[in-house]
Write a protein that holds these residues in place. Structure first.
Motif, PDB file in Angstrom:
ATOM      1  N   GLY A   1       3.389  17.331  11.287  1.00 27.57           N
ATOM      2  CA  GLY A   1       3.634  18.653  10.643  1.00 27.57           C
ATOM      3  C   GLY A   1       2.186  18.979  10.274  1.00 27.57           C
ATOM      4  O   GLY A   1       2.066  19.689   9.536  1.00 27.57           O
ATOM      5  N   GLY A   2       1.164  18.401  10.771  1.00 25.45           N
ATOM      6  CA  GLY A   2      -0.191  18.925  10.784  1.00 25.45           C
ATOM      7  C   GLY A   2      -0.906  17.862   9.485  1.00 25.45           C
ATOM      8  O   GLY A   2      -0.250  17.046   9.066  1.00 25.45           O
ATOM      9  N   THR A   3      -2.211  18.362   9.327  1.00 26.17           N
ATOM     10  CA  THR A   3      -3.109  17.678   8.151  1.00 26.17           C
ATOM     11  C   THR A   3      -3.655  19.109   7.550  1.00 26.17           C
ATOM     12  O   THR A   3      -4.128  19.969   8.029  1.00 26.17           O
ATOM     13  N   VAL A   4      -3.796  18.842   6.149  1.00 27.45           N
ATOM     14  CA  VAL A   4      -4.234  19.793   5.433  1.00 27.45           C
ATOM     15  C   VAL A   4      -5.570  19.186   4.745  1.00 27.45           C
ATOM     16  O   VAL A   4      -5.384  17.922   4.068  1.00 27.45           O
ATOM     17  N   GLU A   5      -6.822  19.611   5.081  1.00 29.76           N
ATOM     18  CA  GLU A   5      -8.063  19.059   4.360  1.00 29.76           C
ATOM     19  C   GLU A   5      -8.244  19.864   2.952  1.00 29.76           C
ATOM     20  O   GLU A   5      -7.998  20.858   2.861  1.00 29.76           O
ATOM     21  N   SER A   6      -8.524  18.904   1.996  1.00 28.29           N
ATOM     22  CA  SER A   6      -8.889  19.307   0.767  1.00 28.29           C
ATOM     23  C   SER A   6      -9.947  18.663   0.161  1.00 28.29           C
ATOM     24  O   SER A   6     -10.606  17.698   0.632  1.00 28.29           O
ATOM     25  N   VAL A   7     -10.399  19.449  -1.041  1.00 30.22           N
ATOM     26  CA  VAL A   7     -11.349  18.465  -1.673  1.00 30.22           C
ATOM     27  C   VAL A   7     -11.131  18.376  -3.142  1.00 30.22           C
ATOM     28  O   VAL A   7     -10.363  19.126  -3.750  1.00 30.22           O
ATOM     29  N   SER A   8     -11.247  17.191  -3.524  1.00 32.33           N
ATOM     30  CA  SER A   8     -10.760  16.644  -5.097  1.00 32.33           C
ATOM     31  C   SER A   8     -11.729  17.275  -5.940  1.00 32.33           C
ATOM     32  O   SER A   8     -12.500  17.706  -5.699  1.00 32.33           O
ATOM     33  N   GLU A   9     -11.230  17.118  -7.667  1.00 34.90           N
ATOM     34  CA  GLU A   9     -11.894  17.659  -8.242  1.00 34.90           C
ATOM     35  C   GLU A   9     -13.300  17.378  -8.548  1.00 34.90           C
ATOM     36  O   GLU A   9     -14.140  17.788  -8.975  1.00 34.90           O
ATOM     37  N   SER A  10     -13.547  15.793  -7.961  1.00 39.87           N
ATOM     38  CA  SER A  10     -14.688  15.305  -8.237  1.00 39.87           C
ATOM     39  C   SER A  10     -15.706  15.738  -6.984  1.00 39.87           C
ATOM     40  O   SER A  10     -16.599  15.143  -6.951  1.00 39.87           O
ATOM     41  N   GLY A  11     -14.931  16.517  -6.076  1.00 41.43           N
ATOM     42  CA  GLY A  11     -15.906  16.841  -4.873  1.00 41.43           C
ATOM     43  C   GLY A  11     -15.876  16.021  -3.944  1.00 41.43           C
ATOM     44  O   GLY A  11     -16.343  16.339  -2.442  1.00 41.43           O
ATOM     45  N   ARG A  12     -14.840  15.028  -3.667  1.00 43.84           N
ATOM     46  CA  ARG A  12     -14.599  14.178  -2.665  1.00 43.84           C
ATOM     47  C   ARG A  12     -13.568  14.962  -1.596  1.00 43.84           C
ATOM     48  O   ARG A  12     -12.756  15.097  -1.991  1.00 43.84           O
ATOM     49  N   PRO A  13     -13.887  14.923  -0.395  1.00 44.99           N
ATOM     50  CA  PRO A  13     -12.782  15.689   0.794  1.00 44.99           C
ATOM     51  C   PRO A  13     -11.899  14.505   0.895  1.00 44.99           C
ATOM     52  O   PRO A  13     -12.029  13.282   0.973  1.00 44.99           O
TER      53      PRO A  13
END
Length: 120
Positions: free
Chosen positions: A87-99
């Protein structure tokens, strides 16, 4: 009944019809065409792994699908083209700035009406 803790899975479910033409069996006879109502759901791989124990079993639903029952398709050969898929992958960044990446799976649940038996 479908467990309450996983009821959220059906919040974004899409009603679809599974259609497949009749196929020829190994013995040369004609198989039956498939025309079934289903729910198509995209969920995180983590959630999919959590609901895996409910695969191939029929569960009644509540909420917007009350009066319906579902069966998660995972390995039934008649429904092989609707087995779980990427179903794919979603790239995000956490509140701490870590991908980080979130992997998704597309799954199908057969959708049936539930008929209650009434004693005479």
């Amino acid at each position: 009944m479908w467990p309450d803790e996983f009821r959220f899975i059906f919040d974004e479910a899409e009603e679809v019809t599974l259609d497949s033409p009749a196929t020829e069996r190994e013995d040369g006879s004609a198989g039956e065409a498939i025309h079934r109502k289903a729910l198509k759901v995209r969920l995180t791989l983590e959630d999919y792994e959590r609901i895996w124990p409910f695969a191939e079993a029929r569960h009644r639903l509540q909420g917007k699908f009350a009066g319906k029952a579902v069966t998660l398709i995972v390995n039934n050969p008649h429904y092989s083209q609707w087995h779980p898929a990427d179903g794919g992958t979603v790239e995000s960044v956490s509140e701490s700035g870590r991908p980080y990446s979130t992997k998704y799976v597309v799954v199908y649940f057969l959708l049936d009406d539930v008929s209650e038996t009434v004693g005479a």
